[in-house]
Design a protein around this motif. Structure first.
Motif, mmCIF file in Angstrom:
data_model
loop_
_atom_site.group_PDB
_atom_site.id
_atom_site.type_symbol
_atom_site.label_atom_id
_atom_site.label_comp_id
_atom_site.label_asym_id
_atom_site.label_seq_id
_atom_site.Cartn_x
_atom_site.Cartn_y
_atom_site.Cartn_z
ATOM 1 N N MET A 165 -2.904 29.738 26.347
ATOM 2 C CA MET A 165 -3.194 29.494 25.426
ATOM 3 C C MET A 165 -3.891 29.650 23.357
ATOM 4 O O MET A 165 -3.615 28.819 22.530
ATOM 5 C CB MET A 165 -3.792 27.887 25.681
ATOM 6 C CG MET A 165 -2.562 27.464 26.836
ATOM 7 S SD MET A 165 -3.362 25.487 27.172
ATOM 8 C CE MET A 165 -4.486 26.017 27.699
ATOM 9 N N GLY A 166 -4.625 29.895 23.752
ATOM 10 C CA GLY A 166 -5.193 31.443 22.245
ATOM 11 C C GLY A 166 -6.886 31.139 22.244
ATOM 12 O O GLY A 166 -7.261 29.425 22.871
ATOM 13 N N TRP A 167 -7.770 31.106 21.878
ATOM 14 C CA TRP A 167 -8.899 31.002 21.569
ATOM 15 C C TRP A 167 -8.805 29.661 21.073
ATOM 16 O O TRP A 167 -9.756 28.816 20.980
ATOM 17 C CB TRP A 167 -9.633 32.113 20.330
ATOM 18 C CG TRP A 167 -9.647 32.283 19.283
ATOM 19 C CD1 TRP A 167 -9.076 32.907 19.223
ATOM 20 C CD2 TRP A 167 -10.346 31.506 18.541
ATOM 21 N NE1 TRP A 167 -8.572 32.969 17.663
ATOM 22 C CE2 TRP A 167 -9.352 31.802 17.170
ATOM 23 C CE3 TRP A 167 -10.817 30.455 18.237
ATOM 24 C CZ2 TRP A 167 -10.024 31.723 15.935
ATOM 25 C CZ3 TRP A 167 -11.602 29.874 16.453
ATOM 26 C CH2 TRP A 167 -10.676 30.583 15.469
ATOM 27 N N HIS A 168 -8.144 29.164 19.843
ATOM 28 C CA HIS A 168 -8.823 27.535 19.557
ATOM 29 C C HIS A 168 -8.479 26.984 20.842
ATOM 30 O O HIS A 168 -9.205 25.646 20.270
ATOM 31 C CB HIS A 168 -7.240 27.778 18.329
ATOM 32 C CG HIS A 168 -6.866 28.900 17.371
ATOM 33 N ND1 HIS A 168 -6.466 29.904 17.522
ATOM 34 C CD2 HIS A 168 -7.888 28.648 16.483
ATOM 35 C CE1 HIS A 168 -6.771 30.684 16.787
ATOM 36 N NE2 HIS A 168 -7.198 29.785 15.103
ATOM 37 N N SER A 169 -7.800 26.701 21.504
ATOM 38 C CA SER A 169 -7.769 25.632 22.459
ATOM 39 C C SER A 169 -8.689 25.324 23.303
ATOM 40 O O SER A 169 -9.381 24.137 23.447
ATOM 41 C CB SER A 169 -6.882 26.091 24.064
ATOM 42 O OG SER A 169 -7.679 27.563 24.308
ATOM 43 N N VAL A 170 -10.241 26.308 23.075
ATOM 44 C CA VAL A 170 -11.097 26.178 23.835
ATOM 45 C C VAL A 170 -12.473 24.402 22.856
ATOM 46 O O VAL A 170 -12.582 24.171 23.270
ATOM 47 C CB VAL A 170 -12.053 27.039 24.351
ATOM 48 C CG1 VAL A 170 -11.624 28.283 24.986
ATOM 49 C CG2 VAL A 170 -12.705 27.698 22.856
ATOM 50 N N PHE A 171 -11.867 24.684 21.693
ATOM 51 C CA PHE A 171 -12.442 24.328 20.938
ATOM 52 C C PHE A 171 -11.410 22.685 21.075
ATOM 53 O O PHE A 171 -12.140 20.947 20.668
ATOM 54 C CB PHE A 171 -12.027 24.556 18.936
ATOM 55 C CG PHE A 171 -13.367 25.718 19.199
ATOM 56 C CD1 PHE A 171 -14.269 25.670 18.952
ATOM 57 C CD2 PHE A 171 -12.699 27.592 18.777
ATOM 58 C CE1 PHE A 171 -15.306 26.635 19.124
ATOM 59 C CE2 PHE A 171 -13.460 27.911 18.774
ATOM 60 C CZ PHE A 171 -15.116 27.590 18.720
#
Length: 399
Positions: A160-166
């Motif tokens: 889902m891309g690195w933004h998803s972890v935030f």
């Protein structure tokens, strides 16, 4: 709800709050290469978002300490979690490294309340002799983060891309906010006699910092913690760039190594039945120093492969499970009314040294594992020296 259930629920909530900082770090470490590519910077540049997080934690804890003593534990905790949630959302929508670094600082500024408050609540709630055991139990919960967070983060980043972890961190912040609001009992009432004037706050912190027992065990514990942050900062490069492990393999490695910290923290509970906290710290720091120097020396002569490095770092992290809970309990032991400020000062010191260690790894980066291992060995050695000198002086004065 009976007393045992209340105790269990309290420890679970405190453990989860303590883990908020580690989870905020562990979920995105494996995404450094992808983030660097997406933001058009180097992997080393992305590590500045880690350093800004450490700086935010260091500054934030100093702010929360007096607030926790003045307004009780819950109100500052609730405010901090709100800031954490909003800043996590800011990280999720970041489109540049500069934007990410700023929001990571704000995220740490809010989230660090979940790190300083549990220590104060432990000091409020449990007898002094139980504190080291409770801190060991909190490490058990805290240790779940580095086991599952890297794998969860890696899966989310690749799908889902690195933004998803935030976004995930924001959701977890909301859950903790609700748990604190509805399930956590206040452990210390507001105290109107505590002034928030700068001169009074400075006087309180200065009084705490002058306490020989506090300075000895907080500085020694902070230096050893600095070794862990050097590892956190340098491990993505060392394992994924030098040893060429995949993001998924890095997540597994990170979790397995963290298992050493969890295992030793629980053995610490057993060790406390026969040995004093000072005796345990002495042995743990001595072994950790030897392991750090061994790692540095063998790596300098290219005598360590991936598996040798993993074994020695695993043992190095095991020592932290003995030194951290005991040094924390001993540092806070002299304080009751100012437990929040003492906890904040100790946590701020840990993060200040941690951020310096992490930044130093990046600053002296030379394309090898030596910067990470050198900082780790240096921190452990200095921690041992501070402990030996300080503890000997304390023993001499008590005779």
């Amino acid at each position: 709800m009976d007393k045992n259930n209340n105790r269990f629920l309290l420890i679970i909530i405190l453990g989860l709050l303590s883990a908020i900082g580690a989870f905020s770090i562990d979920t995105y470490l494996s995404g450094f290469p992808i983030m660097a590519s997406d933001l058009h910077v180097s992997v080393d540049d992305v590590s500045y978002s880690l350093s800004s997080f450490f700086v935010g934690i260091s500054i934030g804890q100093m702010l929360y300490g007096p607030l926790l003593d003045r307004f009780g534990r819950k109100k500052p905790l609730i405010v901090g979690l709100v800031i954490y949630v909003l800043a996590s959302m800011g990280c999720a929508v970041s489109t540049s490294l500069e934007m990410l670094v700023v929001f990571r600082f704000l995220q740490a500024l809010g989230g660090c309340v979940g790190m300083v408050t549990p220590r104060a609540i432990v000091r409020d709630t449990f007898p002094i002799q139980e504190s080291a055991k409770i801190f060991s139990t909190l490490i058990l919960i805290l240790g779940v983060s580095p086991i599952i967070a890297p794998s969860v983060g890696s899966l989310m980043i690749t799908t889902m891309g690195w933004h998803s972890v935030f976004w995930l961190q924001a959701i977890i912040g909301v859950v903790l906010f609700l748990a604190v609001l509805f399930l956590l009992a206040e452990s210390k009432k507001a105290d109107d006699s505590i002034s928030l004037k700068p001169e009074h706050v400075t006087k309180v912190f200065w009084g705490i910092a002058r306490n020989p027992q506090f300075i000895t065990f907080s500085v020694a514990g902070s230096l050893v913690s600095g070794a862990i942050y050097a590892y956190l900062s340098g491990s993505p490069f060392v394992f994924m760039e030098i040893f060429k492990v995949s993001e998924q393999q890095y997540g597994i490695i990170f979790g397995v190594l963290a298992g050493g910290l969890i295992l030793s923290s629980q053995i610490n509970n057993l060790a406390l039945r026969r040995f004093s906290s000072q005796q345990i710290i002495n042995v743990a720091l001595s072994i950790q120093t030897i392991l750090g120097l061994l790692l540095l020396t063998l790596s300098a002569f290219n005598l360590l492969n991936l598996y040798g490095t993993l074994i020695l770092i695993f043992l190095f992290l095991c020592c932290q499970g003995f030194s951290f809970p005991n040094s924390s309990a001993l540092a806070l032991m002299p304080f009751s009314k100012e437990a929040g400020s003492a906890s904040a000062l100790m946590g701020s010191l840990q993060m200040a040294i941690g951020s310096l260690s992490a930044a130093m790894v990046g600053f002296i980066s030379n394309g090898t594992s030596l910067p990470m291992l050198g900082v780790m060995a240096g921190c452990a050695s200095l921690g041992l020296i501070v402990f030996k000198i300080g503890n000997n002086n304390i023993v001499a004065k008590n005779k």
